[in-house]
Design a protein around this motif. Structure first.
Motif, PDB file in Angstrom:
ATOM      1  N   GLY A 227     -42.628 -62.399  48.723  1.00  0.00           N
ATOM      2  CA  GLY A 227     -43.246 -60.921  49.167  1.00  0.00           C
ATOM      3  C   GLY A 227     -44.390 -60.711  48.725  1.00  0.00           C
ATOM      4  N   VAL A 228     -45.214 -61.588  48.173  1.00  0.00           N
ATOM      5  CA  VAL A 228     -46.486 -61.458  47.430  1.00  0.00           C
ATOM      6  C   VAL A 228     -47.585 -61.588  48.705  1.00  0.00           C
ATOM      7  CG1 VAL A 228     -48.203 -62.276  45.805  1.00  0.00           C
ATOM      8  CG2 VAL A 228     -45.756 -62.630  45.298  1.00  0.00           C
ATOM      9  N   PRO A 229     -48.664 -60.773  48.723  1.00  0.00           N
ATOM     10  CA  PRO A 229     -49.612 -60.780  49.752  1.00  0.00           C
ATOM     11  C   PRO A 229     -50.342 -61.847  49.467  1.00  0.00           C
ATOM     12  CG  PRO A 229     -49.470 -58.453  48.762  1.00  0.00           C
ATOM     13  CD  PRO A 229     -48.720 -59.412  47.731  1.00  0.00           C
ATOM     14  N   GLN A 230     -50.635 -62.482  50.910  1.00  0.00           N
ATOM     15  CA  GLN A 230     -51.426 -64.055  50.814  1.00  0.00           C
ATOM     16  C   GLN A 230     -52.646 -63.731  51.569  1.00  0.00           C
ATOM     17  OE1 GLN A 230     -48.665 -66.595  52.518  1.00  0.00           O
ATOM     18  NE2 GLN A 230     -48.353 -67.428  50.504  1.00  0.00           N
ATOM     19  N   GLY A 231     -52.921 -62.793  52.651  1.00  0.00           N
ATOM     20  CA  GLY A 231     -54.273 -62.504  53.414  1.00  0.00           C
ATOM     21  C   GLY A 231     -53.867 -61.304  54.106  1.00  0.00           C
ATOM     22  N   ILE A 232     -55.030 -61.306  54.989  1.00  0.00           N
ATOM     23  CA  ILE A 232     -55.294 -60.220  55.794  1.00  0.00           C
ATOM     24  C   ILE A 232     -55.426 -60.862  57.325  1.00  0.00           C
ATOM     25  CG2 ILE A 232     -56.486 -58.064  56.637  1.00  0.00           C
ATOM     26  CD1 ILE A 232     -55.056 -57.720  54.070  1.00  0.00           C
ATOM     27  N   GLU A 233     -54.490 -60.329  58.178  1.00  0.00           N
ATOM     28  CA  GLU A 233     -54.820 -60.587  59.570  1.00  0.00           C
ATOM     29  C   GLU A 233     -55.294 -59.612  60.564  1.00  0.00           C
ATOM     30  OE1 GLU A 233     -51.914 -63.184  62.839  1.00  0.00           O
ATOM     31  OE2 GLU A 233     -50.951 -61.672  61.470  1.00  0.00           O
ATOM     32  N   LEU A 234     -55.970 -60.116  61.350  1.00  0.00           N
ATOM     33  CA  LEU A 234     -56.616 -59.189  62.409  1.00  0.00           C
ATOM     34  C   LEU A 234     -56.281 -59.084  63.625  1.00  0.00           C
ATOM     35  CD1 LEU A 234     -59.137 -56.841  63.086  1.00  0.00           C
ATOM     36  CD2 LEU A 234     -60.547 -58.801  63.546  1.00  0.00           C
ATOM     37  N   LYS A 235     -55.618 -58.323  64.249  1.00  0.00           N
ATOM     38  CA  LYS A 235     -54.977 -58.338  65.603  1.00  0.00           C
ATOM     39  C   LYS A 235     -55.702 -57.392  66.484  1.00  0.00           C
ATOM     40  CE  LYS A 235     -50.597 -60.152  64.741  1.00  0.00           C
ATOM     41  NZ  LYS A 235     -48.846 -59.866  64.986  1.00  0.00           N
ATOM     42  N   GLN A 236     -55.882 -57.947  67.676  1.00  0.00           N
ATOM     43  CA  GLN A 236     -56.634 -57.326  68.773  1.00  0.00           C
ATOM     44  C   GLN A 236     -55.353 -56.292  69.471  1.00  0.00           C
ATOM     45  OE1 GLN A 236     -59.710 -59.059  71.189  1.00  0.00           O
ATOM     46  NE2 GLN A 236     -58.350 -58.260  73.001  1.00  0.00           N
ATOM     47  N   ARG A 237     -55.589 -55.196  69.813  1.00  0.00           N
ATOM     48  CA  ARG A 237     -54.624 -54.602  70.896  1.00  0.00           C
ATOM     49  C   ARG A 237     -55.412 -54.195  72.031  1.00  0.00           C
ATOM     50  NH1 ARG A 237     -50.158 -55.804  68.568  1.00  0.00           N
ATOM     51  NH2 ARG A 237     -49.851 -55.298  66.330  1.00  0.00           N
ATOM     52  N   SER A 238     -54.680 -54.674  73.398  1.00  0.00           N
ATOM     53  CA  SER A 238     -55.364 -54.419  74.656  1.00  0.00           C
ATOM     54  C   SER A 238     -54.354 -53.605  75.315  1.00  0.00           C
ATOM     55  CB  SER A 238     -55.336 -55.913  75.175  1.00  0.00           C
ATOM     56  OG  SER A 238     -56.202 -56.856  74.385  1.00  0.00           O
ATOM     57  N   LEU A 239     -54.978 -53.154  76.359  1.00  0.00           N
ATOM     58  CA  LEU A 239     -54.461 -52.153  77.389  1.00  0.00           C
ATOM     59  C   LEU A 239     -54.813 -52.663  78.897  1.00  0.00           C
ATOM     60  CD1 LEU A 239     -52.594 -49.484  77.614  1.00  0.00           C
ATOM     61  CD2 LEU A 239     -54.806 -48.257  77.686  1.00  0.00           C
ATOM     62  N   VAL A 240     -53.782 -52.175  79.591  1.00  0.00           N
ATOM     63  CA  VAL A 240     -53.978 -52.557  81.187  1.00  0.00           C
ATOM     64  C   VAL A 240     -54.192 -53.879  81.520  1.00  0.00           C
ATOM     65  CG1 VAL A 240     -54.980 -51.758  83.226  1.00  0.00           C
ATOM     66  CG2 VAL A 240     -54.865 -50.017  81.278  1.00  0.00           C
ATOM     67  N   PRO A 241     -53.198 -54.686  81.821  1.00  0.00           N
ATOM     68  CA  PRO A 241     -53.389 -56.172  82.544  1.00  0.00           C
ATOM     69  C   PRO A 241     -53.632 -56.112  83.827  1.00  0.00           C
ATOM     70  CG  PRO A 241     -51.138 -55.446  81.981  1.00  0.00           C
ATOM     71  CD  PRO A 241     -51.683 -54.102  81.717  1.00  0.00           C
ATOM     72  N   VAL A 242     -53.423 -57.019  84.510  1.00  0.00           N
ATOM     73  CA  VAL A 242     -53.557 -57.326  85.868  1.00  0.00           C
ATOM     74  C   VAL A 242     -52.531 -56.122  86.688  1.00  0.00           C
ATOM     75  CG1 VAL A 242     -52.053 -59.040  86.050  1.00  0.00           C
ATOM     76  CG2 VAL A 242     -53.467 -58.578  88.034  1.00  0.00           C
ATOM     77  N   LEU A 243     -53.105 -55.195  87.594  1.00  0.00           N
ATOM     78  CA  LEU A 243     -52.319 -54.174  88.052  1.00  0.00           C
ATOM     79  C   LEU A 243     -52.660 -54.082  89.407  1.00  0.00           C
ATOM     80  CD1 LEU A 243     -50.731 -51.691  87.069  1.00  0.00           C
ATOM     81  CD2 LEU A 243     -52.852 -50.339  87.060  1.00  0.00           C
ATOM     82  N   PRO A 244     -51.703 -54.435  90.261  1.00  0.00           N
ATOM     83  CA  PRO A 244     -51.773 -54.220  91.568  1.00  0.00           C
ATOM     84  C   PRO A 244     -51.796 -52.708  92.161  1.00  0.00           C
ATOM     85  CG  PRO A 244     -49.589 -54.669  91.115  1.00  0.00           C
ATOM     86  CD  PRO A 244     -50.354 -54.670  89.916  1.00  0.00           C
ATOM     87  N   TYR A 245     -52.482 -52.197  93.154  1.00  0.00           N
ATOM     88  CA  TYR A 245     -52.410 -50.700  93.620  1.00  0.00           C
ATOM     89  C   TYR A 245     -52.229 -50.787  95.138  1.00  0.00           C
ATOM     90  CZ  TYR A 245     -57.159 -51.162  94.777  1.00  0.00           C
ATOM     91  OH  TYR A 245     -58.567 -51.687  95.276  1.00  0.00           O
ATOM     92  N   ILE A 246     -51.848 -49.819  95.721  1.00  0.00           N
ATOM     93  CA  ILE A 246     -51.981 -49.384  97.077  1.00  0.00           C
ATOM     94  C   ILE A 246     -51.936 -47.928  97.299  1.00  0.00           C
ATOM     95  CG2 ILE A 246     -49.441 -49.121  97.256  1.00  0.00           C
ATOM     96  CD1 ILE A 246     -49.325 -50.406 100.121  1.00  0.00           C
ATOM     97  N   SER A 247     -52.603 -47.616  98.227  1.00  0.00           N
ATOM     98  CA  SER A 247     -52.982 -46.066  98.688  1.00  0.00           C
ATOM     99  C   SER A 247     -53.028 -45.790 100.137  1.00  0.00           C
ATOM    100  CB  SER A 247     -54.151 -45.377  97.801  1.00  0.00           C
ATOM    101  OG  SER A 247     -55.378 -46.163  98.222  1.00  0.00           O
ATOM    102  N   TYR A 248     -52.679 -44.561 100.485  1.00  0.00           N
ATOM    103  CA  TYR A 248     -52.905 -44.237 101.794  1.00  0.00           C
ATOM    104  C   TYR A 248     -53.689 -42.941 101.771  1.00  0.00           C
ATOM    105  CZ  TYR A 248     -51.707 -42.899 106.555  1.00  0.00           C
ATOM    106  OH  TYR A 248     -51.707 -42.403 107.714  1.00  0.00           O
ATOM    107  N   THR A 249     -54.703 -42.932 102.757  1.00  0.00           N
ATOM    108  CA  THR A 249     -55.499 -41.868 102.629  1.00  0.00           C
ATOM    109  C   THR A 249     -55.428 -41.131 104.122  1.00  0.00           C
ATOM    110  OG1 THR A 249     -57.092 -42.622 101.112  1.00  0.00           O
ATOM    111  CG2 THR A 249     -57.932 -40.965 102.356  1.00  0.00           C
ATOM    112  N   LEU A 250     -55.240 -39.755 104.269  1.00  0.00           N
ATOM    113  CA  LEU A 250     -55.107 -39.271 105.629  1.00  0.00           C
ATOM    114  C   LEU A 250     -56.397 -38.391 105.600  1.00  0.00           C
ATOM    115  CD1 LEU A 250     -53.909 -38.774 108.687  1.00  0.00           C
ATOM    116  CD2 LEU A 250     -52.410 -36.970 107.101  1.00  0.00           C
ATOM    117  N   ASN A 251     -56.972 -38.286 106.614  1.00  0.00           N
ATOM    118  CA  ASN A 251     -58.269 -37.287 106.909  1.00  0.00           C
ATOM    119  C   ASN A 251     -57.643 -36.435 107.934  1.00  0.00           C
ATOM    120  OD1 ASN A 251     -60.014 -38.738 104.916  1.00  0.00           O
ATOM    121  ND2 ASN A 251     -60.408 -40.141 106.721  1.00  0.00           N
ATOM    122  N   PHE A 252     -57.993 -34.825 107.419  1.00  0.00           N
ATOM    123  CA  PHE A 252     -57.441 -34.110 108.484  1.00  0.00           C
ATOM    124  C   PHE A 252     -58.480 -32.734 108.164  1.00  0.00           C
ATOM    125  CE2 PHE A 252     -54.655 -33.622 104.839  1.00  0.00           C
ATOM    126  CZ  PHE A 252     -54.782 -32.273 104.460  1.00  0.00           C
TER     127      PHE A 252
END
Length: 210
Positions: A185-210
């Protein structure tokens, strides 16, 4: 720029969330920004779009930060590129794409660490303000749309596509984790980790004009 504010050394956003934040921040800072912005745009024809590029440098200076040396502003991004294209196919369909590239914003990274017998005793040591950079941010968005006429004669549009089409793991923030020896349990070093958000994201929408 004049009369700017910034975090004091050793204080983050949570430390400024109290009612006394006005007494905590460093005041009286100055700033300077220089750069160049260019854009090329095509507005006619079936294929249109634009290319924009910004080269910039934004710095800050405070009497009590970094011994009054100039340092990069947190949101300083040296390069910022955007490319957008639209292609009309027939009378109803159109395709679109957008590519964005930005230099990673400035971040203060530790330069060393001290360690004790247990992981909880690890302390990170920091150097100059905003001495590092996050990895570059870039992504590609793809889309398609179809013009529609409803049975009541109203105009509508169906859109679908992909956000971050090639699934770029753009950085949101860094985490620092202490690596310990599983045997004692003795510390040996420090690790840097990158945190990410929003991977590939499909979308669909429908717009109606009136």
């Amino acid at each position: 720029m004049k009369r700017l504010i910034d975090y004091p050394d050793g204080i983050g956003f949570s430390g400024l969330a109290a009612d006394t934040w006005d007494d905590t921040v460093e005041k009286g800072g100055i700033g300077r920004v220089r750069g160049l912005e260019v854009m090329l745009r095509r507005e006619r024809g079936k294929l249109n779009g634009w290319i924009s590029y910004t080269l910039s440098k934004s710095e800050r200076q405070f009497t009590n930060i970094d011994e009054a040396r100039w340092y990069p502003m947190r949101y300083d991004r040296r390069h910022n590129l955007a490319v957008t294209g639209n292609l009309k196919i027939g009378k109803k369909w159109s395709l679109s794409s957008t590519f964005i590239y930005q230099t990673g914003h400035a971040v203060t990274l530790p330069v060393a660490a001290t360690s004790g017998r247990f992981a909880s005793e690890t302390r990170l040591l920091y150097g100059d303000r905003n001495n590092g950079r996050m990895p570059a941010y870039h992504r590609l968005d793809l889309g398609a749309s179809k013009e529609l006429i409803t049975r009541h004669g109203r105009k509508a549009q169906l859109n679908f596509g992909l956000y971050n089409a090639y699934n770029r793991a753009n950085p949101l923030y860094f985490n620092f984790k202490t690596i310990v020896n599983p045997k004692d349990g003795v510390p040996q070093g420090i690790e840097l980790k990158q945190r990410s958000l929003v991977p590939v994201l499909p979308y669909i929408s429908y717009t109606l004009n009136f």
